[in-house]
Design an enzyme around this catalytic site. Sequence first.
Site: not given
Length: 399
Positions: A12-13, A37, A81, A169
Amino acid sequence: MSKPKILILGGGYGGIMSAVRLQKELGSDEAEVTIVNKHNYHYQTTWLHENAAGTLHHDKTRIMIDNIIDMNKVNFVQDTVVEIKKDEKRVILENQELTYDYLVIALGSDPETFGIQGLKENAFSIRSINSVRKIREHIDYSFARYNNEGHKDELITIVVGGAGFTGIEFVGELADRVPELCREYDIPREKVRIVNIEAAPTVLPGFDEELVEYAINNLERRGIEFLVNTPIKECNTDGVVLANGEEIKANTIVWTGGVRGNHLVEEAGFETMRGRVKVDKDLRMPGFDYIFVAGDCALIIDEEANRPYPPTAQIAIQQAYTIGRNIKALMNGGKLEEFKPDIKGTVASLGKGEAIGKVGNKKLFGATASAMKKVIDNRYLFLLGGVPMVIKKGKLKLF
């Protein structure tokens, strides 16, 4: 002498940017850097609400990891993981296990259900490419069924639980998408209900009141219903039951009401609060000098406000820069730096061409805020992969 092993969990970020920063901070002969990932792509979490509503294709949101990192400097392992063995410096994956000298935990979040009965089993969540693709397909199919299955109102009733950033949003995108669905499936727009339910006394809790009022007025004009100060008691196959006993029948329920840190962190035996670790000032795990934590798994207290900083993409990206420099300092016996979030501003999209935001002390409304949102999105892409990445994946049309 073998090179130290740096292992990053999560793309992720916080994770992907840690890999990008480490490949810039370190030479290829200084360390063996590996990122793990479950997918071979990174995705922009802040765009998922558009994918879920069907206003942006999910392929625009994901970026292949081998287009981001330098494979000559960083190893990529596509795997899931399973367990972190902190005392043995090992990580168990589904298909193998890895050892490390330095670990970066950036595993993202799990939905927080707050004990609401049936929520986990019956509600969708906006949390991955696969989850939002499922939401979009479900909504489309529900609309397609309406004229073929006796005009059941619940088929075209959408309940969105939670009116924080993601919830607001998402309903903004639905306000754009639903008229298109109505035209496609010959359904009068006034038949469709989109109900945004929030347990707090207002939408966007903690946000500037003037901006919140603008958002509510804008969305209500476009057909969004709000139920604030209204907790959800139960979620079932027919819809939701509110704390006051009222039932709303809906075929689509999307939960955006909060997240907690990844369960693997708590299961590893670290001390957590809702799955998040209260990290040291240099972003290390308390008691483990060789483990860093970023993103949704890290808990950082805003001492002025006396509450945790929200786990935003902006903060995760900034954490990655600090982690990159601190791992290098740790390897070379240098001084580690403290992490201090620099909140440059916050912008919430309300749909196409509409947004609200605050940058510094300046409030932004409408098209101006929407343009700023795209600037922020494009800036991240620039940090990730320079101008080529902005051209390939960016939102270049500002108005």
